[in-house]
Design an enzyme around this catalytic site. Structure first.
Site, PDB file in Angstrom:
ATOM      1  N   PHE A  22       4.073  10.939  -6.567  1.00  0.00           N
ATOM      2  CA  PHE A  22       3.984   9.882  -7.607  1.00  0.00           C
ATOM      3  C   PHE A  22       2.630  10.898  -8.474  1.00  0.00           C
ATOM      4  O   PHE A  22       2.609  10.955  -9.800  1.00  0.00           O
ATOM      5  CB  PHE A  22       2.620   8.446  -7.935  1.00  0.00           C
ATOM      6  CG  PHE A  22       4.345   7.632  -7.090  1.00  0.00           C
ATOM      7  CD1 PHE A  22       5.490   7.597  -7.486  1.00  0.00           C
ATOM      8  CD2 PHE A  22       3.691   6.941  -5.588  1.00  0.00           C
ATOM      9  CE1 PHE A  22       6.674   6.876  -7.235  1.00  0.00           C
ATOM     10  CE2 PHE A  22       5.128   5.647  -5.540  1.00  0.00           C
ATOM     11  CZ  PHE A  22       6.245   5.785  -6.328  1.00  0.00           C
ATOM     12  N   HIS A 115       0.084   5.873  -2.151  1.00  0.00           N
ATOM     13  CA  HIS A 115      -0.402   6.140  -3.844  1.00  0.00           C
ATOM     14  C   HIS A 115       0.484   4.308  -3.612  1.00  0.00           C
ATOM     15  O   HIS A 115       1.397   4.515  -4.170  1.00  0.00           O
ATOM     16  CB  HIS A 115       0.582   7.564  -4.638  1.00  0.00           C
ATOM     17  CG  HIS A 115      -0.211   7.650  -5.558  1.00  0.00           C
ATOM     18  ND1 HIS A 115       0.098   8.424  -6.430  1.00  0.00           N
ATOM     19  CD2 HIS A 115      -0.243   6.664  -6.743  1.00  0.00           C
ATOM     20  CE1 HIS A 115      -0.369   8.184  -7.678  1.00  0.00           C
ATOM     21  NE2 HIS A 115      -0.342   7.390  -8.031  1.00  0.00           N
ATOM     22  N   LEU A 116      -0.475   3.595  -4.644  1.00  0.00           N
ATOM     23  CA  LEU A 116      -0.021   2.395  -5.047  1.00  0.00           C
ATOM     24  C   LEU A 116       1.353   2.953  -5.917  1.00  0.00           C
ATOM     25  O   LEU A 116       0.938   3.652  -6.853  1.00  0.00           O
ATOM     26  CB  LEU A 116      -1.547   1.914  -5.592  1.00  0.00           C
ATOM     27  CG  LEU A 116      -1.344   0.119  -6.168  1.00  0.00           C
ATOM     28  CD1 LEU A 116      -2.552  -0.402  -5.856  1.00  0.00           C
ATOM     29  CD2 LEU A 116      -1.299   0.331  -7.665  1.00  0.00           C
ATOM     30  N   HIS A 117       1.810   1.681  -6.302  1.00  0.00           N
ATOM     31  CA  HIS A 117       2.716   1.575  -7.173  1.00  0.00           C
ATOM     32  C   HIS A 117       2.891   0.059  -6.960  1.00  0.00           C
ATOM     33  O   HIS A 117       3.307  -1.072  -6.464  1.00  0.00           O
ATOM     34  CB  HIS A 117       4.105   2.295  -6.804  1.00  0.00           C
ATOM     35  CG  HIS A 117       4.944   2.802  -6.070  1.00  0.00           C
ATOM     36  ND1 HIS A 117       3.678   2.909  -4.370  1.00  0.00           N
ATOM     37  CD2 HIS A 117       5.436   2.286  -5.125  1.00  0.00           C
ATOM     38  CE1 HIS A 117       4.450   2.613  -3.547  1.00  0.00           C
ATOM     39  NE2 HIS A 117       5.472   2.237  -3.842  1.00  0.00           N
ATOM     40  N   GLN A 118       3.712  -0.147  -8.549  1.00  0.00           N
ATOM     41  CA  GLN A 118       4.019  -1.344  -8.939  1.00  0.00           C
ATOM     42  C   GLN A 118       5.811  -1.300  -8.962  1.00  0.00           C
ATOM     43  O   GLN A 118       5.890  -0.926  -9.894  1.00  0.00           O
ATOM     44  CB  GLN A 118       3.359  -2.276  -9.694  1.00  0.00           C
ATOM     45  CG  GLN A 118       4.047  -3.633 -10.448  1.00  0.00           C
ATOM     46  CD  GLN A 118       3.679  -4.639  -9.910  1.00  0.00           C
ATOM     47  OE1 GLN A 118       2.635  -5.050  -9.255  1.00  0.00           O
ATOM     48  NE2 GLN A 118       3.739  -6.108 -10.023  1.00  0.00           N
TER      49      GLN A 118
END
Length: 156
Positions: A22, A115-118
């Site tokens: 990301f 790594h944050l992800h929506q």
């Protein structure tokens, strides 16, 4: 099947941005990165191993793992991009519904926990048919490159 076999699967505990897909995606070419749209603080990228055609993720550019660590501005832009993604996907492929969500931590199912992800996953009636159960496979009637072009065009 390639994901299950581990092909191109990133380390889910990538603490260093250099190894994070990301973090690398925004700098790669559009076709290679599968980036659909770019904002000031976040971007939308197609899932390399989608559940359904149009399955994308909204990610902050900043390498941050936890939702509570987002700045207020990042939180607002994640929400705005999620709303736009839904509108664009509706305009392009008329899904019957959506699954939205974040898996926080590896134990919660995050494939890339650091790594944050929506996730924004379009859904259609019957999309979870006998193929995944009996055939142990998923049928995706659209190539990722074609999906990226359609969504990016509609996002503008």
């Amino acid at each position: 099947m390639s994901y299950i076999a581990g092909e191109n699967r990133p380390d889910s505990h990538t603490e260093k941005p250099a190894g994070c897909p990301f973090c690398r995606a925004p700098g790669a070419g559009e076709a290679e990165s599968l980036v659909v749209a770019r904002g000031e603080l976040v971007f939308a990228v197609l899932n390399l191993y989608p559940y359904n055609p149009g399955h994308l993720m909204v990610c902050p550019y900043r390498h941050v793992a936890d939702y509570t660590d987002l700045t207020e501005a990042e939180t607002v832009e994640v929400a705005a991009f999620t709303r736009t993604a839904m509108r664009v996907i509706r305009a392009v492929s008329s899904p019957h519904g959506f699954n939205l969500g974040m898996n926080q931590g590896a134990v919660a199912g995050a494939g890339i926990a650091a790594h944050l992800h929506q996730h924004v996953v379009p859904r259609w009636g019957g999309d979870a048919n006998f193929m995944p159960v009996i055939g142990r496979t998923k049928v995706l009637p659209q190539l990722l490159a074609d999906t990226r072009v359609m969504l990016a065009k509609a996002w503008s």
